[in-house]
Design a protein around this motif. Structure first.
Motif, PDB file in Angstrom:
ATOM      1  N   PHE A   1      13.008  -6.193   5.266  1.00 39.22           N
ATOM      2  CA  PHE A   1      11.962  -5.372   4.667  1.00 39.22           C
ATOM      3  C   PHE A   1      12.339  -4.973   3.240  1.00 39.22           C
ATOM      4  CE2 PHE A   1      10.082  -1.246   3.681  1.00 39.22           C
ATOM      5  CZ  PHE A   1       8.738  -1.484   3.936  1.00 39.22           C
ATOM      6  N   ILE A   2      13.565  -4.504   3.045  1.00 41.88           N
ATOM      7  CA  ILE A   2      13.992  -4.023   1.735  1.00 41.88           C
ATOM      8  C   ILE A   2      14.118  -5.177   0.742  1.00 41.88           C
ATOM      9  CG2 ILE A   2      15.855  -2.872   0.480  1.00 41.88           C
ATOM     10  CD1 ILE A   2      13.974  -1.095   2.213  1.00 41.88           C
TER      11      ILE A   2
ATOM     12  N   GLY B   1      11.284  -5.007  -3.194  1.00 41.11           N
ATOM     13  CA  GLY B   1      11.473  -4.994  -4.639  1.00 41.11           C
ATOM     14  C   GLY B   1      11.955  -3.649  -5.132  1.00 41.11           C
ATOM     15  N   ASP B   2      11.324  -3.149  -6.211  1.00 43.34           N
ATOM     16  CA  ASP B   2      11.769  -1.885  -6.801  1.00 43.34           C
ATOM     17  C   ASP B   2      10.948  -0.690  -6.336  1.00 43.34           C
ATOM     18  OD1 ASP B   2       9.408  -2.476  -8.042  1.00 43.34           O
ATOM     19  OD2 ASP B   2      10.163  -2.290 -10.089  1.00 43.34           O
ATOM     20  N   LYS B   3      10.174  -0.860  -5.272  1.00 41.72           N
ATOM     21  CA  LYS B   3       9.360   0.245  -4.768  1.00 41.72           C
ATOM     22  C   LYS B   3      10.207   1.224  -3.966  1.00 41.72           C
ATOM     23  CE  LYS B   3       4.934  -2.205  -4.690  1.00 41.72           C
ATOM     24  NZ  LYS B   3       3.761  -2.593  -3.865  1.00 41.72           N
TER      25      LYS B   3
ATOM     26  N   ASP C   1      20.342   1.331  -0.756  1.00 42.32           N
ATOM     27  CA  ASP C   1      20.835   2.190  -1.839  1.00 42.32           C
ATOM     28  C   ASP C   1      20.024   3.476  -2.029  1.00 42.32           C
ATOM     29  OD1 ASP C   1      18.531   1.124  -2.874  1.00 42.32           O
ATOM     30  OD2 ASP C   1      19.437   0.349  -4.721  1.00 42.32           O
ATOM     31  N   LYS C   2      19.088   3.763  -1.132  1.00 41.17           N
ATOM     32  CA  LYS C   2      18.349   5.029  -1.178  1.00 41.17           C
ATOM     33  C   LYS C   2      18.456   5.661   0.205  1.00 41.17           C
ATOM     34  CE  LYS C   2      15.031   3.556  -4.733  1.00 41.17           C
ATOM     35  NZ  LYS C   2      15.608   2.226  -4.993  1.00 41.17           N
ATOM     36  N   LEU C   3      19.261   6.705   0.288  1.00 37.61           N
ATOM     37  CA  LEU C   3      19.676   7.207   1.597  1.00 37.61           C
ATOM     38  C   LEU C   3      19.410   8.699   1.764  1.00 37.61           C
ATOM     39  CD1 LEU C   3      23.204   5.490   1.651  1.00 37.61           C
ATOM     40  CD2 LEU C   3      20.991   4.472   2.167  1.00 37.61           C
ATOM     41  N   SER C   4      19.258   9.086   3.009  1.00 34.58           N
ATOM     42  CA  SER C   4      19.130  10.497   3.362  1.00 34.58           C
ATOM     43  C   SER C   4      19.775  10.695   4.725  1.00 34.58           C
ATOM     44  CB  SER C   4      17.649  10.910   3.409  1.00 34.58           C
ATOM     45  OG  SER C   4      17.516  12.242   3.857  1.00 34.58           O
TER      46      SER C   4
ATOM     47  N   GLU D   1       0.782  -1.240   0.000  1.00 32.99           N
ATOM     48  CA  GLU D   1       0.000   0.000   0.000  1.00 32.99           C
ATOM     49  C   GLU D   1       0.813   1.289   0.000  1.00 32.99           C
ATOM     50  OE1 GLU D   1      -3.028   0.336  -0.527  1.00 32.99           O
ATOM     51  OE2 GLU D   1      -4.019  -1.552  -0.030  1.00 32.99           O
ATOM     52  N   MET D   2       2.042   1.255   0.465  1.00 31.90           N
ATOM     53  CA  MET D   2       2.796   2.497   0.640  1.00 31.90           C
ATOM     54  C   MET D   2       3.643   2.820  -0.578  1.00 31.90           C
ATOM     55  SD  MET D   2       1.805   3.578   3.536  1.00 31.90           S
ATOM     56  CE  MET D   2       0.443   2.706   4.328  1.00 31.90           C
ATOM     57  N   TYR D   3       3.444   4.005  -1.115  1.00 33.39           N
ATOM     58  CA  TYR D   3       4.270   4.472  -2.229  1.00 33.39           C
ATOM     59  C   TYR D   3       5.721   4.623  -1.791  1.00 33.39           C
ATOM     60  CZ  TYR D   3       6.377   7.788  -5.468  1.00 33.39           C
ATOM     61  OH  TYR D   3       7.237   8.413  -6.338  1.00 33.39           O
ATOM     62  N   ASN D   4       5.923   5.102  -0.567  1.00 31.09           N
ATOM     63  CA  ASN D   4       7.276   5.287  -0.048  1.00 31.09           C
ATOM     64  C   ASN D   4       7.286   4.933   1.430  1.00 31.09           C
ATOM     65  OD1 ASN D   4       9.975   5.936   0.108  1.00 31.09           O
ATOM     66  ND2 ASN D   4       9.748   7.985  -0.771  1.00 31.09           N
TER      67      ASN D   4
END
Length: 460
Positions: free
Chosen positions: A246-247, A251-253, A281-284, A208-211
């Motif tokens: 979780f990651i 998948g690719d979401k 690989d997606k960091l802040s 359900e979550m886009y991000n």
């Protein structure tokens, strides 16, 4: 207005109002710096004197370079005039509709992070969980006040929103049930510390979550220093395995692993690289916002090293990208070809106008960072916005309404900065937090360099 800087072997020139970015040689870099200060003959003289020892630089070449700058100016790619100031006045009078809500579904948390701006999730008030009735009415409020917006955003926030897990599922189901009727599409985001992640939660969030934003500060000792459980133990060991699992299933979401750096870890690139080495690989990584008296507060003395760290990060990102194990850093995601529309560049995040925060009781605030400050209580989800004067303040708040922004080359990238940071730093949302501005400008420089390097490599 132009901005010139050198980084990683590139001479970069930004034309503020056109957004054009140029990579130039030393001669052109120097000519551009002098172009509006001296007449042509004086520039030629200064350049010939400077490059007297370089026999490859002739008078003809200097004049050719000046002519090239002339052409770029005529083409609207250098020294362009500000065409947007009047637009900022029009934006004050615009009719706005709500298109995004931050749902504080839980004013409570299972961690006691020292630097938490929300006072360990309580927002300086009582602990609470949003009821389904409030959540349902919140969706109705958004549908009723969204106007022409077809795509609507809901951020589940806290505290720790997994402590309101059942109501989150109910709110999502109700919103989905209304999409076809109202011809709207909901996009959900979820921020969690990960302590309550399990198979059921993972499956639902990934569906359900886009991000999804996962909170992790980096190295074990760094994370555990300030992000502790109620019993006083660090949370690193519990959440990292959960985040990895979780990651793997996501998948690719979209997702982000988001950290906070403080005075304790000004070498924060080591924390970013640690998180990347864990397989994310997606960091802040955000600078801490807190009372300056706190021992972990960042100081002006930290700025030179913070600048250095952002440069280290940019160079290492390119290095890893070359090796095939690159990662995305949120603040370096800069689109030099398109980017946000000019209205968004001027008006910013939309807090207080298009974006609002909702408490567990249904009270409305300009954004989650204002929750608990009764001066900025705007109304509620039943009666709507009662204090229109507060909304008007935010409508008028942009990079053209702040005197300190007038001569800033980065103003169309930050839109005047975060109103909450300005309030906490200066006492007014129309102020500017100089420390945050300094960091932001450095990040823009580094992100531009990364994009320049990527573009040059693509051409090669």
């Amino acid at each position: 207005m132009i901005h010139q800087y050198k980084l990683n072997g590139y001479n970069i020139v930004l034309d503020t109002y056109s957004g054009a970015v140029h990579v130039v040689d030393e001669l052109a870099y120097d000519v551009i710096a002098l172009y509006e200060k001296y007449p042509v003959e004086e520039i030629v003289k200064i350049m010939l004197e400077k490059y007297a020892r370089n026999s490859d630089i002739s008078e003809a070449e200097v004049r050719e370079t000046i002519t090239a700058v002339d052409e770029l100016k005529k083409d609207g790619q250098l020294f362009t005039e500000d065409q947007f100031k009047n637009l900022s006045i029009d934006l004050k009078n615009r009719k706005t509709y709500v298109k995004a809500l931050c749902l504080n579904v839980a004013h409570t948390c299972n961690l006691t992070c020292d630097y938490c701006f929300a006072s360990q999730g309580k927002y300086n008030g009582n602990r609470a969980i949003m009821s389904y009735e409030v959540g349902k009415r919140t969706i109705d409020f958004l549908l009723e006040n969204s106007g022409h917006h077809r795509n609507l955003d809901i951020d589940f926030f806290g505290g720790e929103p997994l402590m309101a897990w059942e109501v989150v599922k109910q709110i999502v189901a109700y919103a989905r049930s209304k999409e076809k009727e109202f011809k709207k599409s909901f996009r959900f985001t979820f921020t969690t510390n990960g302590m309550l992640l399990n198979d059921e939660v993972t499956e639902f969030l990934n569906q359900e979550m886009y991000n999804v934003v996962l909170s992790l500060d980096g190295r074990k000792e760094v994370h555990n220093r300030l992000r502790k459980t109620v019993s006083g133990k660090g949370s690193y060991e519990q959440i990292v395995p959960k985040f990895k699992e979780f990651i793997e299933k996501r998948g690719d979401k979209e997702y982000y692993v988001r950290g906070t750096y403080t005075h304790n870890n000004v070498d924060f690139t080591n924390d970013i690289f640690h998180i990347a080495d864990l397989g994310f690989d997606k960091l802040s990584m955000e600078p801490v916002i807190c009372d300056p008296s706190e021992p972990y507060a960042l100081t002006d003395e930290d700025l030179p090293e913070i600048y250095n760290q952002y440069e280290i990060l940019a160079k290492e990102m390119l290095n890893r990208q070359e090796k095939g194990n690159g990662f995305t850093f949120y603040h370096y995601m800069l689109d030099l070809s398109e980017g946000p529309c000019i209205q968004k560049r001027i008006s910013g995040c939309g807090s207080g106008t298009e974006y609002l925060a909702v408490t567990p009781w249904g009270e409305l605030f300009p954004c989650h960072q204002f929750v608990g400050d009764e001066e900025f209580s705007m109304g509620n989800i039943w009666d709507g916005i009662i204090k229109a004067d507060i909304q008007d303040q935010f409508k008028e708040n942009n990079c053209y309404s702040k005197p300190h922004c007038e001569g800033c080359w980065a103003k169309l990238y930050c839109s005047g900065g975060c109103p909450a940071n300005a309030l906490h730093s200066t006492g007014s949302i129309k102020g500017t937090d100089d420390f945050s501005c300094d960091i932001f400008r450095k990040r823009v420089e580094c992100s531009m360099m990364v994009k320049v390097a990527e573009a040059i490599k693509a051409m090669e």
